[in-house]
Design a protein around this motif. Sequence first.
Motif, mmCIF file in Angstrom:
data_model
loop_
_atom_site.group_PDB
_atom_site.id
_atom_site.type_symbol
_atom_site.label_atom_id
_atom_site.label_comp_id
_atom_site.label_asym_id
_atom_site.label_seq_id
_atom_site.Cartn_x
_atom_site.Cartn_y
_atom_site.Cartn_z
ATOM 1 N N MET A 1 0.845 -1.187 0.000
ATOM 2 C CA MET A 1 0.000 0.000 0.000
ATOM 3 C C MET A 1 0.872 1.225 0.000
ATOM 4 O O MET A 1 2.015 1.198 -0.355
ATOM 5 N N ALA A 2 0.287 2.319 0.492
ATOM 6 C CA ALA A 2 1.019 3.526 0.370
ATOM 7 C C ALA A 2 0.412 4.660 1.103
ATOM 8 O O ALA A 2 -0.502 4.513 1.884
ATOM 9 N N GLU A 3 0.963 5.815 0.788
ATOM 10 C CA GLU A 3 0.530 7.048 1.397
ATOM 11 C C GLU A 3 -0.769 7.447 0.737
ATOM 12 O O GLU A 3 -0.796 8.068 -0.303
ATOM 13 N N ALA A 4 -1.885 7.077 1.338
ATOM 14 C CA ALA A 4 -3.166 7.235 0.679
ATOM 15 C C ALA A 4 -3.882 8.465 1.173
ATOM 16 O O ALA A 4 -4.892 8.411 1.835
ATOM 17 N N CYS A 5 -3.367 9.616 0.863
ATOM 18 C CA CYS A 5 -3.999 10.847 1.334
ATOM 19 C C CYS A 5 -3.750 11.961 0.342
ATOM 20 O O CYS A 5 -2.891 11.865 -0.503
ATOM 21 N N ARG A 6 -4.499 13.022 0.467
ATOM 22 C CA ARG A 6 -4.379 14.138 -0.468
ATOM 23 C C ARG A 6 -3.206 15.042 -0.134
ATOM 24 O O ARG A 6 -2.741 15.786 -0.975
ATOM 25 N N ILE A 7 -2.755 15.050 1.103
ATOM 26 C CA ILE A 7 -1.647 15.925 1.478
ATOM 27 C C ILE A 7 -0.359 15.248 1.073
ATOM 28 O O ILE A 7 0.047 14.252 1.643
ATOM 29 N N ILE A 8 0.320 15.796 0.087
ATOM 30 C CA ILE A 8 1.473 15.142 -0.496
ATOM 31 C C ILE A 8 2.740 15.675 0.159
ATOM 32 O O ILE A 8 2.888 16.860 0.415
ATOM 33 N N LEU A 9 3.676 14.766 0.425
ATOM 34 C CA LEU A 9 4.894 15.141 1.117
ATOM 35 C C LEU A 9 5.955 15.581 0.125
ATOM 36 O O LEU A 9 6.136 14.990 -0.920
ATOM 37 N N ASN A 10 6.734 16.578 0.492
ATOM 38 C CA ASN A 10 7.824 17.058 -0.350
ATOM 39 C C ASN A 10 8.996 16.109 -0.294
ATOM 40 O O ASN A 10 9.279 15.508 0.727
ATOM 41 N N THR A 11 9.710 15.970 -1.406
ATOM 42 C CA THR A 11 10.836 15.064 -1.469
ATOM 43 C C THR A 11 11.884 15.398 -0.418
ATOM 44 O O THR A 11 12.548 14.539 0.121
ATOM 45 N N THR A 12 12.067 16.670 -0.113
ATOM 46 C CA THR A 12 13.115 17.082 0.803
ATOM 47 C C THR A 12 12.604 17.215 2.217
ATOM 48 O O THR A 12 13.044 18.077 2.969
ATOM 49 N N ARG B 1 3.961 3.725 2.673
ATOM 50 C CA ARG B 1 2.822 3.383 3.514
ATOM 51 C C ARG B 1 2.394 4.449 4.511
ATOM 52 O O ARG B 1 1.298 4.366 5.059
ATOM 53 N N LEU B 2 3.228 5.433 4.781
ATOM 54 C CA LEU B 2 2.868 6.436 5.776
ATOM 55 C C LEU B 2 1.722 7.305 5.266
ATOM 56 O O LEU B 2 1.700 7.701 4.099
ATOM 57 N N VAL B 3 0.759 7.589 6.126
ATOM 58 C CA VAL B 3 -0.352 8.468 5.764
ATOM 59 C C VAL B 3 -0.370 9.684 6.673
ATOM 60 O O VAL B 3 0.107 9.636 7.807
ATOM 61 N N ARG B 4 -0.894 10.757 6.158
ATOM 62 C CA ARG B 4 -1.116 11.956 6.958
ATOM 63 C C ARG B 4 -2.620 12.086 7.165
ATOM 64 O O ARG B 4 -3.375 12.084 6.198
ATOM 65 N N LEU B 5 -3.032 12.193 8.415
ATOM 66 C CA LEU B 5 -4.456 12.205 8.751
ATOM 67 C C LEU B 5 -4.905 13.635 9.047
ATOM 68 O O LEU B 5 -4.624 14.180 10.126
ATOM 69 N N PRO B 6 -5.586 14.275 8.103
ATOM 70 C CA PRO B 6 -5.984 15.679 8.268
ATOM 71 C C PRO B 6 -6.798 15.941 9.533
ATOM 72 O O PRO B 6 -6.620 16.975 10.180
#
Length: 492
Positions: A1-12, A246-251
């Motif tokens: 699976m993956a980071e299944a959220c709308r808030i996208i993380l920056n590469t840096t 797999r990490l998700v950010r939960l708004p």
Amino acid sequence: MAEACRIILNTTFLPSLHSLHKTHKKVSYSQPFLHKRHPAIQCSISTSSDTKAAAKVSETVPWGCDIDSLENAEALQKWLSDSGLPPQKMAIQKVEVGERGLVALKNIRKGEMLLFVPPSLVIAADSEWSCPEAGEVLKQYSVPDWPLLATYLISEASFEKSSRWSNYISALPRQPYSLLYWTRAELDTYLEASQIRERAIERITNVTGTYNDLRLRIFSKYPHLFPEEVFNMETFKWSFGILFSRLVRLPSMDGRVALVPWADMLNHSCEVETFLDYDKSSKGVVFTTDRPYQPGEQVFISYGRKSNGELLLSYGFVPREGTNPSDSVELSLSLKKSDKCYKEKLEALKKHGLSASQCFPLQVTGWPLELMAYAYLAVSPPSMSRQFEEMAAAASNKTTTKKNITYPDIEEQALQFILDSCESSISKYTKFLQASGSMDLDVTSPKQLNRRLFLKQLAVDLCSSERRILFRAQYVKKKKIPFFFCSMILLI
């Protein structure tokens, strides 16, 4: 699976520990630890690109399972149920898309809320450590969430059955699909034409730098808590590969980042808009379906609006060409050093955080206004020196200045400049795709041969989709059809 959220993380995102507090409480331990010692394992890191080094990758991390394994996933499902996960309408099964996935057991309605994973079954920065002393040390050094969670995963994995997360870790892939596992030679060979190659190298550099900071500032001072045979570059590559995919950010939990067992078995579909979040009323991590599912159908979520290159970078797959509405390619534009105003233009760009060579996202539907502003600056004559500052500001996505600037006298030159840049990029893709059928894949290990063929196919799929976007941009421009879209920033 993956980071299944709308808030996208920056590469840096990886914070350098050089910026952490230099003063902290000294931690002392006068008694031997009573907890289980970390088992001795042999791990090594190699930056070499030879076949032998690449073949060692999957042998160096002793935990996890083969990506298509169902046995450990079923044990995870049982453990979660025994630990408080409510009865589910989905089960882990082998699937055509993603090898393992969650499949509907019953009819699922559109708009139905699924999962309900309680916070007690979620891994976050405040999760309890099997080795509390190690967690205390990292917190006293104010280690940010990402490297803290990476260290936590390794620590819990090393405790094997003694860790409450052993069933979860056993179900994780031993070698995550990630560009972190591509050797430099593989990146140079297969992704030479794509800007994703540079992003991959940057990510590997960030992970390596983060590990080295942890090792020098913390691990070396507490070797009894962080033995090198457990906490090394190879195990960190594994843990960061897990986090990236797999990490998700939960708004609804103030943007908290977390690993959500069970939910991270869901695979991505470009046709789905639903994502994970915490639901305060049900007190669990959930997602709401945006379409109905019949028994036996795989259930999908969205990992975010990402290009094919970004999906390959973090998750190790490329959607079928033409199926990803968020697909884009990064087009590189550069000032010409022969330009009489090169120094003045470069100075204006640097003032707004840009460089002499800059990449901009190009989609089938258009390109950002910043790209056109950069092109205006690149072709502008000395007589327009007073406008250099305005052009550079409009080319930066870090400023709120007016983006939709136009200079009719040089517009045709600017468009031709972009067209020439597209042609240059297309020629690189074409060269790779023409040569891909005759690449030397003569290796002694059949397993390694299969891996190389798999990587090459991923690269062919990516390059084909990115070249398609460039061809489309050329076609539209030659027809002189308006082709701009509003200012945007693509993050990973």
